[in-house]
Design an enzyme around this catalytic site. Structure first.
Site, mmCIF file in Angstrom:
data_model
loop_
_atom_site.group_PDB
_atom_site.id
_atom_site.type_symbol
_atom_site.label_atom_id
_atom_site.label_comp_id
_atom_site.label_asym_id
_atom_site.label_seq_id
_atom_site.Cartn_x
_atom_site.Cartn_y
_atom_site.Cartn_z
ATOM 1 N N SER A 50 0.857 -1.192 0.000
ATOM 2 C CA SER A 50 0.000 0.000 0.000
ATOM 3 C C SER A 50 0.892 1.241 0.000
ATOM 4 O O SER A 50 2.090 1.150 0.300
ATOM 5 C CB SER A 50 -0.890 0.009 1.242
ATOM 6 O OG SER A 50 -0.079 0.179 2.394
ATOM 7 N N ASP A 82 -1.121 -1.751 -3.962
ATOM 8 C CA ASP A 82 -2.474 -1.964 -3.426
ATOM 9 C C ASP A 82 -3.135 -0.599 -3.186
ATOM 10 O O ASP A 82 -2.529 0.279 -2.571
ATOM 11 C CB ASP A 82 -2.323 -2.742 -2.102
ATOM 12 C CG ASP A 82 -3.645 -3.226 -1.540
ATOM 13 O OD1 ASP A 82 -4.574 -3.480 -2.324
ATOM 14 O OD2 ASP A 82 -3.729 -3.372 -0.297
ATOM 15 N N ASP A 104 -7.303 2.878 -7.348
ATOM 16 C CA ASP A 104 -8.581 2.806 -6.631
ATOM 17 C C ASP A 104 -9.252 4.171 -6.665
ATOM 18 O O ASP A 104 -9.044 5.012 -5.795
ATOM 19 C CB ASP A 104 -8.359 2.352 -5.184
ATOM 20 C CG ASP A 104 -9.683 2.207 -4.440
ATOM 21 O OD1 ASP A 104 -10.736 2.480 -5.044
ATOM 22 O OD2 ASP A 104 -9.654 1.825 -3.254
ATOM 23 N N GLU A 134 -11.198 -0.631 -9.430
ATOM 24 C CA GLU A 134 -12.275 -1.019 -8.501
ATOM 25 C C GLU A 134 -13.564 -0.292 -8.818
ATOM 26 O O GLU A 134 -13.573 0.898 -9.111
ATOM 27 C CB GLU A 134 -11.862 -0.729 -7.047
ATOM 28 C CG GLU A 134 -12.965 -1.106 -6.056
ATOM 29 C CD GLU A 134 -12.503 -1.118 -4.589
ATOM 30 O OE1 GLU A 134 -11.351 -1.509 -4.329
ATOM 31 O OE2 GLU A 134 -13.307 -0.739 -3.726
ATOM 32 N N HIS A 180 -12.674 -4.133 4.611
ATOM 33 C CA HIS A 180 -11.326 -4.213 5.183
ATOM 34 C C HIS A 180 -11.352 -4.302 6.703
ATOM 35 O O HIS A 180 -12.304 -3.867 7.339
ATOM 36 C CB HIS A 180 -10.512 -2.980 4.755
ATOM 37 C CG HIS A 180 -10.248 -2.937 3.283
ATOM 38 N ND1 HIS A 180 -10.880 -2.080 2.430
ATOM 39 C CD2 HIS A 180 -9.417 -3.683 2.519
ATOM 40 C CE1 HIS A 180 -10.447 -2.278 1.189
ATOM 41 N NE2 HIS A 180 -9.554 -3.254 1.217
ATOM 42 N N GLY A 181 -10.289 -4.860 7.259
ATOM 43 C CA GLY A 181 -10.114 -4.831 8.706
ATOM 44 C C GLY A 181 -10.667 -6.055 9.420
ATOM 45 O O GLY A 181 -11.006 -7.070 8.797
ATOM 46 N N GLY A 212 -10.589 -7.100 1.159
ATOM 47 C CA GLY A 212 -11.182 -7.268 2.490
ATOM 48 C C GLY A 212 -11.555 -8.704 2.762
ATOM 49 O O GLY A 212 -12.612 -8.995 3.312
ATOM 50 N N ASN A 254 -7.336 -10.809 -1.519
ATOM 51 C CA ASN A 254 -6.424 -9.947 -0.760
ATOM 52 C C ASN A 254 -6.441 -10.243 0.733
ATOM 53 O O ASN A 254 -7.509 -10.322 1.336
ATOM 54 C CB ASN A 254 -6.840 -8.481 -0.931
ATOM 55 C CG ASN A 254 -6.467 -7.926 -2.281
ATOM 56 O OD1 ASN A 254 -6.052 -8.654 -3.167
ATOM 57 N ND2 ASN A 254 -6.616 -6.633 -2.441
ATOM 58 N N ASP A 256 -4.531 -9.013 4.332
ATOM 59 C CA ASP A 256 -3.622 -8.207 5.138
ATOM 60 C C ASP A 256 -3.890 -8.447 6.622
ATOM 61 O O ASP A 256 -3.000 -8.841 7.385
ATOM 62 C CB ASP A 256 -3.801 -6.718 4.787
ATOM 63 C CG ASP A 256 -2.733 -5.850 5.430
ATOM 64 O OD1 ASP A 256 -1.882 -6.387 6.157
ATOM 65 O OD2 ASP A 256 -2.740 -4.624 5.224
HETATM 66 P P1 13P Z 1 -8.226 -7.520 4.870
HETATM 67 O O1 13P Z 1 -8.288 -6.327 5.762
HETATM 68 O O2 13P Z 1 -9.496 -8.307 4.940
HETATM 69 O O3 13P Z 1 -7.037 -8.364 5.093
HETATM 70 O O4 13P Z 1 -8.153 -6.976 3.352
HETATM 71 C C1 13P Z 1 -6.929 -6.617 2.799
HETATM 72 C C2 13P Z 1 -7.082 -5.917 1.491
HETATM 73 O O5 13P Z 1 -8.112 -5.896 0.862
HETATM 74 C C3 13P Z 1 -5.891 -5.240 0.973
HETATM 75 O O6 13P Z 1 -6.181 -4.525 -0.184
HETATM 76 O O1 G3H Z 2 -6.597 -2.504 2.085
HETATM 77 C C1 G3H Z 2 -5.707 -1.946 2.723
HETATM 78 C C2 G3H Z 2 -4.577 -2.729 3.230
HETATM 79 O O2 G3H Z 2 -4.959 -3.500 4.344
HETATM 80 C C3 G3H Z 2 -3.402 -1.848 3.504
HETATM 81 O O3 G3H Z 2 -3.553 -1.091 4.658
HETATM 82 O O4 G3H Z 2 -2.841 1.258 4.095
HETATM 83 O O5 G3H Z 2 -2.754 0.381 6.442
HETATM 84 O O6 G3H Z 2 -1.142 -0.428 4.723
HETATM 85 P P1 G3H Z 2 -2.524 0.098 4.996
HETATM 86 ZN ZN ZN Z 3 -8.135 -3.722 -0.229
#
Ligand code: 13P
Ligand code: G3H
Ligand code: ZN
Length: 309
Positions: A50, A82, A104, A134, A180-181, A212, A254, A256
């Site tokens: 990211s 990303d 995005d 997206e 996300h999250g 997400g 994806n 994270d």
């Molecule tokens: P998560 O927060 O579900 O891991 O999603 C990550 C994501 O979409 C990064 O672009």
């Molecule tokens: O979708 C977002 C990713 O989880 C990246 O998150 O911007 O905190 O690195 P970040």
């Molecule tokens: Zn994402």
């Protein structure tokens, strides 16, 4: 092997109905854990960064560490931006050797999203780089807007077709209920597979991306909480749903949050169980092992991209 684009890995994934994991990286431990797991499983893999991760780790360091991972493995690895927020960030990554970028512009209206995406596609394609775009809004309980309350936030399959025709993007992230999250669903987890099916009907040759998509692995949340964290009620996408997505046209998934949880769980455990430890290799080593375990599970049991390298 050198870095590859996602073109061939997605073509095969669409033919054979599985997904490729795209894992976010922030530092050396993440890169080593993910690429070691992919090498062991003989799976192609996408390392994604990211813009805030670039700010944190710095472009030069990230590039060199990814280069080292590519040199010490035999699998196809793509380096992907990303959630690129604008043309300039995408251009910077393309100019720095990324093989794939995401623009995005989903927060803008349709016409503006088309305009910005097309600008990135033109530059990327003239440099041999592929583009993910997206359409639709990923919202969730974190934003205090439950996506299932508002149909307009989901990707519209007719618009998706028009969007891909007009922008020439190589893959498309869609909104079917993920977010996300660590807090994705208030009640039962639910994804709109009907929308995915309609999008695939209109765009059979376009790789579809699921953002997400962390499972928010309950054991890791528990390990965090048992060792002093405060992450109550976290909930993600169950493995079975992600497997179903991979079998039904999602080519990139994806992840994270699950990797962040893996690292945090182990660091907290080591600190809690061994307060005498102050050698970072002890807790970061445990974190790296846990991340590798998570990635191996996803590749082998959920995305089914093992032995597809
Ligand atoms: P998560 O927060 O579900 O891991 O999603 C990550 C994501 O979409 C990064 O672009
Ligand atoms: O979708 C977002 C990713 O989880 C990246 O998150 O911007 O905190 O690195 P970040
Ligand atoms: Zn994402």
């Amino acid at each position: 092997m050198s870095l590859v684009t996602t073109k061939e890995m997605f073509e095969r994934s669409m033919r054979e109905h599985y997904a490729i994991g795209a894992f976010n990286i922030n530092n050396m431990e993440f890169i080593q854990a993910i690429t070691d797991a992919a090498e062991e499983a003989k799976s192609p893999v996408i390392l994604q960064v990211s813009s805030s991760a670039i700010k944190y780790a710095r472009m030069g360091y990230l590039k060199k560490m990814v280069e080292a991972a590519v040199e010490s493995t035999t699998i196809p690895i793509a380096l992907h931006l990303d959630h690129g927020p604008d043309f300039e960030t995408c251009k910077m990554c393309i100019d720095n050797g990324f093989t794939s970028v995401m623009i995005d512009a989903s927060k803008y209206d349709f016409e503006e999203n088309v305009r910005i995406t097309k600008e990135v596609v033109d530059y990327a394609h003239s440099h041999g780089v592929v583009v993910e775009a997206e359409l639709g809004t990923l919202a969730g309980v974190e934003d205090e807007v439950n996506v299932s309350d508002d149909d307009a936030r989901y990707t519209n399959p007719d618009q998706a077709y028009e969007f891909v025709q007009r922008t020439g993007c190589d893959s498309l992230a869609i909104a079917i209920g993920t977010s996300h999250g660590a807090y994705k669903f208030k009640g039962e987890a639910k994804l709109r597979f009907d929308i995915l099916a309609k999008v695939k009907e209109k765009l059979p040759n376009t790789p579809i991306v699921l953002h997400g998509a962390s499972t928010v692995i309950p054991e890791l949340v528990e390990m965090c909480n048992n060792n002093g964290a405060n992450i109550p009620g976290a909930k993600g996408c169950p493995d079975e749903m992600l497997k179903q997505a991979g079998e039904n046209g999602v080519s990139k998934i994806n992840v994270d949050t699950d990797l962040r949880l893996a690292m945090t769980a182990q660091v907290r455990r080591v600190f809690n169980e061994s307060p005498e430890v102050f050698d970072p290799r002890k807790y970061l080593g445990a974190a790296r092992d846990e991340i590798k375990k998570v990635v191996l599970h996803k590749i082998n049991d959920v995305f089914c991209s093992n032995n597809k390298a």
